[in-house]
Design a protein around this motif. Structure first.
Motif, PDB file in Angstrom:
ATOM      1  N   UNK A  40       0.843  -1.193   0.000  1.00 13.77           N
ATOM      2  CA  UNK A  40       0.000   0.000   0.000  1.00 13.77           C
ATOM      3  C   UNK A  40       0.881   1.246   0.000  1.00 13.77           C
ATOM      4  N   UNK A  41       0.475   2.254  -0.771  1.00  9.54           N
ATOM      5  CA  UNK A  41       1.243   3.484  -0.863  1.00  9.54           C
ATOM      6  C   UNK A  41       0.357   4.674  -0.538  1.00  9.54           C
ATOM      7  N   UNK A  42       0.949   5.683   0.047  1.00 12.42           N
ATOM      8  CA  UNK A  42       0.248   6.907   0.399  1.00 12.42           C
ATOM      9  C   UNK A  42       0.082   7.764  -0.843  1.00 12.42           C
ATOM     10  N   UNK A  43      -1.152   8.184  -1.148  1.00 11.86           N
ATOM     11  CA  UNK A  43      -1.408   9.042  -2.306  1.00 11.86           C
ATOM     12  C   UNK A  43      -1.544  10.502  -1.890  1.00 11.86           C
ATOM     13  N   UNK A  44      -2.484  10.794  -0.982  1.00 12.61           N
ATOM     14  CA  UNK A  44      -2.753  12.170  -0.554  1.00 12.61           C
ATOM     15  C   UNK A  44      -3.061  12.156   0.935  1.00 12.61           C
ATOM     16  N   UNK A  45      -2.598  13.204   1.625  1.00 14.71           N
ATOM     17  CA  UNK A  45      -2.913  13.371   3.040  1.00 14.71           C
ATOM     18  C   UNK A  45      -3.161  14.849   3.295  1.00 14.71           C
ATOM     19  N   UNK A  46      -4.196  15.169   4.057  1.00  8.75           N
ATOM     20  CA  UNK A  46      -4.465  16.569   4.370  1.00  8.75           C
ATOM     21  C   UNK A  46      -3.398  17.105   5.310  1.00  8.75           C
ATOM     22  N   UNK A  47      -3.311  18.415   5.394  1.00  8.36           N
ATOM     23  CA  UNK A  47      -2.290  19.053   6.217  1.00  8.36           C
ATOM     24  C   UNK A  47      -2.476  18.703   7.687  1.00  8.36           C
ATOM     25  N   UNK A  87     -20.357   8.554  -3.240  1.00  5.80           N
ATOM     26  CA  UNK A  87     -19.545   9.652  -2.724  1.00  5.80           C
ATOM     27  C   UNK A  87     -20.299  10.933  -3.026  1.00  5.80           C
ATOM     28  N   UNK A  88     -20.700  11.681  -1.986  1.00  2.00           N
ATOM     29  CA  UNK A  88     -21.472  12.903  -2.180  1.00  2.00           C
ATOM     30  C   UNK A  88     -20.858  14.046  -1.387  1.00  2.00           C
ATOM     31  N   UNK A  89     -20.880  15.230  -1.986  1.00  4.08           N
ATOM     32  CA  UNK A  89     -20.478  16.445  -1.288  1.00  4.08           C
ATOM     33  C   UNK A  89     -21.762  17.122  -0.832  1.00  4.08           C
ATOM     34  N   UNK A 149     -19.437  18.854   3.845  1.00  3.87           N
ATOM     35  CA  UNK A 149     -19.073  17.524   4.319  1.00  3.87           C
ATOM     36  C   UNK A 149     -19.101  16.564   3.136  1.00  3.87           C
ATOM     37  N   UNK A 150     -18.295  15.550   3.236  1.00  2.00           N
ATOM     38  CA  UNK A 150     -18.274  14.510   2.217  1.00  2.00           C
ATOM     39  C   UNK A 150     -18.826  13.251   2.854  1.00  2.00           C
ATOM     40  N   UNK A 151     -19.840  12.682   2.235  1.00  2.00           N
ATOM     41  CA  UNK A 151     -20.463  11.464   2.747  1.00  2.00           C
ATOM     42  C   UNK A 151     -20.044  10.298   1.861  1.00  2.00           C
ATOM     43  N   UNK A 152     -19.306   9.364   2.455  1.00  2.00           N
ATOM     44  CA  UNK A 152     -18.847   8.167   1.762  1.00  2.00           C
ATOM     45  C   UNK A 152     -19.722   7.012   2.219  1.00  2.00           C
ATOM     46  N   UNK A 153     -20.371   6.348   1.263  1.00  2.00           N
ATOM     47  CA  UNK A 153     -21.292   5.265   1.579  1.00  2.00           C
ATOM     48  C   UNK A 153     -20.693   3.937   1.136  1.00  2.00           C
ATOM     49  N   UNK A 154     -20.734   2.960   2.028  1.00  2.00           N
ATOM     50  CA  UNK A 154     -20.347   1.582   1.729  1.00  2.00           C
ATOM     51  C   UNK A 154     -21.505   0.690   2.139  1.00  2.00           C
ATOM     52  N   UNK A 155     -21.483  -0.583   1.746  1.00  2.00           N
ATOM     53  CA  UNK A 155     -22.578  -1.466   2.177  1.00  2.00           C
ATOM     54  C   UNK A 155     -22.665  -1.629   3.693  1.00  2.00           C
ATOM     55  N   UNK A 156     -21.565  -1.459   4.416  1.00  2.00           N
ATOM     56  CA  UNK A 156     -21.551  -1.682   5.855  1.00  2.00           C
ATOM     57  C   UNK A 156     -21.690  -0.412   6.682  1.00  2.00           C
ATOM     58  N   UNK A 157     -21.243   0.725   6.160  1.00  2.00           N
ATOM     59  CA  UNK A 157     -21.221   1.931   6.970  1.00  2.00           C
ATOM     60  C   UNK A 157     -21.328   3.185   6.119  1.00  2.00           C
ATOM     61  N   UNK A 158     -21.575   4.281   6.787  1.00  2.00           N
ATOM     62  CA  UNK A 158     -21.579   5.599   6.170  1.00  2.00           C
ATOM     63  C   UNK A 158     -20.543   6.439   6.917  1.00  2.00           C
ATOM     64  N   UNK A 198     -15.978  23.848  -2.033  1.00  2.00           N
ATOM     65  CA  UNK A 198     -16.752  22.865  -2.799  1.00  2.00           C
ATOM     66  C   UNK A 198     -15.938  22.352  -3.992  1.00  2.00           C
ATOM     67  N   UNK A 199     -15.165  23.226  -4.638  1.00  2.00           N
ATOM     68  CA  UNK A 199     -14.343  22.804  -5.779  1.00  2.00           C
ATOM     69  C   UNK A 199     -13.247  21.841  -5.341  1.00  2.00           C
ATOM     70  N   UNK A 200     -12.648  22.108  -4.188  1.00  2.00           N
ATOM     71  CA  UNK A 200     -11.605  21.217  -3.673  1.00  2.00           C
ATOM     72  C   UNK A 200     -12.185  19.863  -3.299  1.00  2.00           C
ATOM     73  N   UNK A 201     -13.395  19.859  -2.774  1.00  2.00           N
ATOM     74  CA  UNK A 201     -14.055  18.595  -2.435  1.00  2.00           C
ATOM     75  C   UNK A 201     -14.332  17.790  -3.697  1.00  2.00           C
TER      76      UNK A 201
END
Length: 166
Positions: free
Chosen positions: A29-36, A70-72, A115-124, A133-136
């Motif tokens: 696994x490799x790191x792609x992006x991390x917030x400040x 994936x929703x903003x 806020x960004x809402x990430x939905x998976x079958x098991x959790x939100x 909004x553009x950065x999101x």
């Protein structure tokens, strides 16, 4: 009595080995992006969110291939808006409620955030980030691309294992 107060170095090493950090990277696994502020990390396999409720360090992660939506969204405290509308209705009885109504509407506007809402079958998973909004949307595109690459990688591994078994 003095011996009971000393720490046992062997026991401390075992405790530190048992307390494995869940945000350590997997093999390959490799790191792609991390917030400040390091609250959000995107790797080639997962999306990791770190948070500190009551000053405890916690994290939750979602595998990229499990993400279904994936929703903003813009969220705010709707109780302030409700109180503002009720105070606006009370203007009929007394004009001073107009000032109170404006106050509650301003509180609602101040508590709104992206806020960004990430939905998976098991959790939100709700990612509360202080970004535009553009950065999101650009972050969403990076996650979509990483998810697409991860699905290709998982499919190729499955095909290789099927070919090796045959």
């Amino acid at each position: 009595m003095l011996l009971t107060l000393l720490r046992n170095p062997i026991r401390n090493k075992l405790n530190s080995l048992l307390a494995v950090d869940s945000t350590k990277l997997f093999c390959g696994e490799q790191l792609l992006v991390q917030t400040v502020d390091k609250k959000l990390t995107l790797t080639t396999h997962r999306l990791i969110q770190k948070y500190k409720p009551w000053d405890l360090r916690c994290s939750s992660s979602v595998m990229l291939e499990d993400i279904t939506n994936w929703e903003v969204k813009t969220l705010g405290n709707t109780s302030y808006l409700t109180l503002g509308v009720l105070a606006a209705l009370m203007v009929y009885y007394d004009d001073s409620f107009a000032l109170i109504s404006g106050f509650f509407v301003m509180l609602y506007m101040m508590t709104r955030r992206n806020c960004i809402q990430v939905t998976t079958p098991k959790q939100v998973m709700i990612l509360s980030l202080d970004i535009q909004h553009d950065s999101a949307n650009s972050l969403a595109e990076m996650v979509r691309q990483a998810r697409k690459d991860r699905l290709k990688q998982v499919k190729s591994k499955a095909q290789n294992s099927l070919q090796a078994a045959a």
